[in-house]
Write a protein that holds these residues in place. Sequence first.
Motif, PDB file in Angstrom:
ATOM      1  N   LYS A  58     -48.931   0.102  45.190  1.00 14.00           N
ATOM      2  CA  LYS A  58     -49.197   1.511  45.506  1.00 14.00           C
ATOM      3  C   LYS A  58     -50.479   1.706  46.304  1.00 14.00           C
ATOM      4  O   LYS A  58     -50.706   2.797  46.837  1.00 14.00           O
ATOM      5  CB  LYS A  58     -49.234   2.349  44.228  1.00 14.00           C
ATOM      6  N   GLN A  59     -51.313   0.666  46.398  1.00 10.57           N
ATOM      7  CA  GLN A  59     -52.490   0.757  47.263  1.00 10.57           C
ATOM      8  C   GLN A  59     -52.091   0.570  48.724  1.00 10.57           C
ATOM      9  O   GLN A  59     -52.535   1.295  49.609  1.00 10.57           O
ATOM     10  CB  GLN A  59     -53.540  -0.287  46.868  1.00 10.57           C
ATOM     11  N   LEU A  60     -51.231  -0.428  48.974  1.00 10.59           N
ATOM     12  CA  LEU A  60     -50.767  -0.713  50.329  1.00 10.59           C
ATOM     13  C   LEU A  60     -49.520   0.082  50.698  1.00 10.59           C
ATOM     14  O   LEU A  60     -49.134   0.123  51.870  1.00 10.59           O
ATOM     15  CB  LEU A  60     -50.470  -2.210  50.473  1.00 10.59           C
ATOM     16  N   LEU A  61     -48.885   0.704  49.696  1.00  5.74           N
ATOM     17  CA  LEU A  61     -47.627   1.433  49.891  1.00  5.74           C
ATOM     18  C   LEU A  61     -46.558   0.516  50.474  1.00  5.74           C
ATOM     19  O   LEU A  61     -45.780   0.905  51.341  1.00  5.74           O
ATOM     20  CB  LEU A  61     -47.837   2.658  50.792  1.00  5.74           C
ATOM     21  N   GLU A  62     -46.539  -0.711  49.961  1.00  6.72           N
ATOM     22  CA  GLU A  62     -45.585  -1.719  50.437  1.00  6.72           C
ATOM     23  C   GLU A  62     -45.016  -2.502  49.259  1.00  6.72           C
ATOM     24  O   GLU A  62     -45.619  -2.567  48.183  1.00  6.72           O
ATOM     25  CB  GLU A  62     -46.273  -2.704  51.391  1.00  6.72           C
ATOM     26  N   PHE A  63     -43.861  -3.105  49.498  1.00  2.37           N
ATOM     27  CA  PHE A  63     -43.263  -4.000  48.511  1.00  2.37           C
ATOM     28  C   PHE A  63     -43.685  -5.422  48.843  1.00  2.37           C
ATOM     29  O   PHE A  63     -43.544  -5.870  49.982  1.00  2.37           O
ATOM     30  CB  PHE A  63     -41.742  -3.881  48.528  1.00  2.37           C
ATOM     31  N   LYS A  64     -44.218  -6.111  47.844  1.00  2.00           N
ATOM     32  CA  LYS A  64     -44.720  -7.465  48.042  1.00  2.00           C
ATOM     33  C   LYS A  64     -44.101  -8.412  47.028  1.00  2.00           C
ATOM     34  O   LYS A  64     -43.835  -8.022  45.885  1.00  2.00           O
ATOM     35  CB  LYS A  64     -46.246  -7.507  47.886  1.00  2.00           C
ATOM     36  N   ILE A  65     -43.907  -9.670  47.433  1.00  2.00           N
ATOM     37  CA  ILE A  65     -43.447 -10.683  46.485  1.00  2.00           C
ATOM     38  C   ILE A  65     -44.631 -11.076  45.604  1.00  2.00           C
ATOM     39  O   ILE A  65     -45.691 -11.441  46.114  1.00  2.00           O
ATOM     40  CB  ILE A  65     -42.882 -11.917  47.211  1.00  2.00           C
ATOM     41  N   ASP A  66     -44.447 -10.961  44.300  1.00  2.00           N
ATOM     42  CA  ASP A  66     -45.503 -11.318  43.358  1.00  2.00           C
ATOM     43  C   ASP A  66     -45.821 -12.805  43.502  1.00  2.00           C
ATOM     44  O   ASP A  66     -44.931 -13.620  43.783  1.00  2.00           O
ATOM     45  CB  ASP A  66     -45.036 -11.018  41.933  1.00  2.00           C
ATOM     46  N   GLN A  67     -47.092 -13.141  43.322  1.00  2.00           N
ATOM     47  CA  GLN A  67     -47.490 -14.542  43.480  1.00  2.00           C
ATOM     48  C   GLN A  67     -48.218 -15.060  42.247  1.00  2.00           C
ATOM     49  O   GLN A  67     -48.926 -14.321  41.563  1.00  2.00           O
ATOM     50  CB  GLN A  67     -48.389 -14.702  44.701  1.00  2.00           C
ATOM     51  N   ILE A  68     -48.021 -16.345  41.989  1.00  2.00           N
ATOM     52  CA  ILE A  68     -48.735 -17.055  40.937  1.00  2.00           C
ATOM     53  C   ILE A  68     -49.328 -18.314  41.554  1.00  2.00           C
ATOM     54  O   ILE A  68     -48.604 -19.125  42.143  1.00  2.00           O
ATOM     55  CB  ILE A  68     -47.799 -17.439  39.768  1.00  2.00           C
ATOM     56  N   ASN A  69     -50.639 -18.429  41.460  1.00  2.00           N
ATOM     57  CA  ASN A  69     -51.346 -19.584  42.047  1.00  2.00           C
ATOM     58  C   ASN A  69     -51.037 -19.744  43.537  1.00  2.00           C
ATOM     59  O   ASN A  69     -50.858 -20.859  44.037  1.00  2.00           O
ATOM     60  CB  ASN A  69     -50.983 -20.875  41.303  1.00  2.00           C
ATOM     61  N   GLY A  70     -50.962 -18.601  44.238  1.00  2.00           N
ATOM     62  CA  GLY A  70     -50.746 -18.627  45.678  1.00  2.00           C
ATOM     63  C   GLY A  70     -49.320 -18.887  46.119  1.00  2.00           C
ATOM     64  O   GLY A  70     -49.047 -19.020  47.314  1.00  2.00           O
ATOM     65  N   LYS A  71     -48.385 -18.939  45.174  1.00  2.00           N
ATOM     66  CA  LYS A  71     -46.983 -19.200  45.518  1.00  2.00           C
ATOM     67  C   LYS A  71     -46.120 -18.031  45.086  1.00  2.00           C
ATOM     68  O   LYS A  71     -46.383 -17.377  44.073  1.00  2.00           O
ATOM     69  CB  LYS A  71     -46.499 -20.475  44.828  1.00  2.00           C
ATOM     70  N   ASP A  72     -45.077 -17.771  45.894  1.00  2.00           N
ATOM     71  CA  ASP A  72     -44.153 -16.688  45.559  1.00  2.00           C
ATOM     72  C   ASP A  72     -43.552 -16.927  44.183  1.00  2.00           C
ATOM     73  O   ASP A  72     -43.165 -18.051  43.838  1.00  2.00           O
ATOM     74  CB  ASP A  72     -43.021 -16.613  46.586  1.00  2.00           C
ATOM     75  N   ARG A  73     -43.490 -15.857  43.409  1.00  2.00           N
ATOM     76  CA  ARG A  73     -42.895 -15.952  42.079  1.00  2.00           C
ATOM     77  C   ARG A  73     -41.385 -15.809  42.205  1.00  2.00           C
ATOM     78  O   ARG A  73     -40.882 -14.764  42.641  1.00  2.00           O
ATOM     79  CB  ARG A  73     -43.464 -14.870  41.171  1.00  2.00           C
TER      80      ARG A  73
END
Length: 202
Positions: A58-73
């Motif tokens: 909601k800060q960027l108003l975008e959908f992002k792939i969640d990441q864990i340790n720099g990798k896509d979850r």
Amino acid sequence: MPFNCTTLFKLFCFCIATLVFGCKKQDLSKLDTYTSEGFITAVIEIPAGTTKKIEYNKQLLEFKIDQINGKDRIIKFLPYLGNYGFIPGTLSDKTKGGDGDPLDIIVLSDTKQTGTVLSVIPIAVLRIVDEGEEDDKIIAVPEKTTDRILDVETYIEWQERYPASITMLLTWYNNYDTSGQNVILGIEDETVAKTIITKWQL
């Protein structure tokens, strides 16, 4: 009408205004919880049949792939059985035992693209505790009958007509996360679901 400098300038200003203001992103987290007809609003983050853990920022108003340790979850199990997202205008307050996020929702329907906004009917709630925090998932069907794959509007109807789908959903949630942090408490009806929505509505 012949073009002159004034006309061209007005046209130029209109084009600039359209580009600047017409493309302004809307904060989907601030949509109304309820539609004007009294149904629930659902914003889809993760389409049914996919495995990438997508979240709305909601800060960027975008959908992002969640990441864990720099990798896509990515879910290392079967893909999501329903369209996963959130109910705008809600917040599961950490000070009251919630997880600090908008209330989650699972819409049982054909695959909907990320960013789809749907009018839905809650039919149940999957009760989950994650690391000691309430992480309930409202289960819903589209308000439009033409968008439904299950012909139900209540938990009793769901139980009677599609009991195997309930078992499938419970099995998925009991197996997709191997961290051992999730505790599945079970499924309750639409009355409880509506109470939880009201509890976390802003």
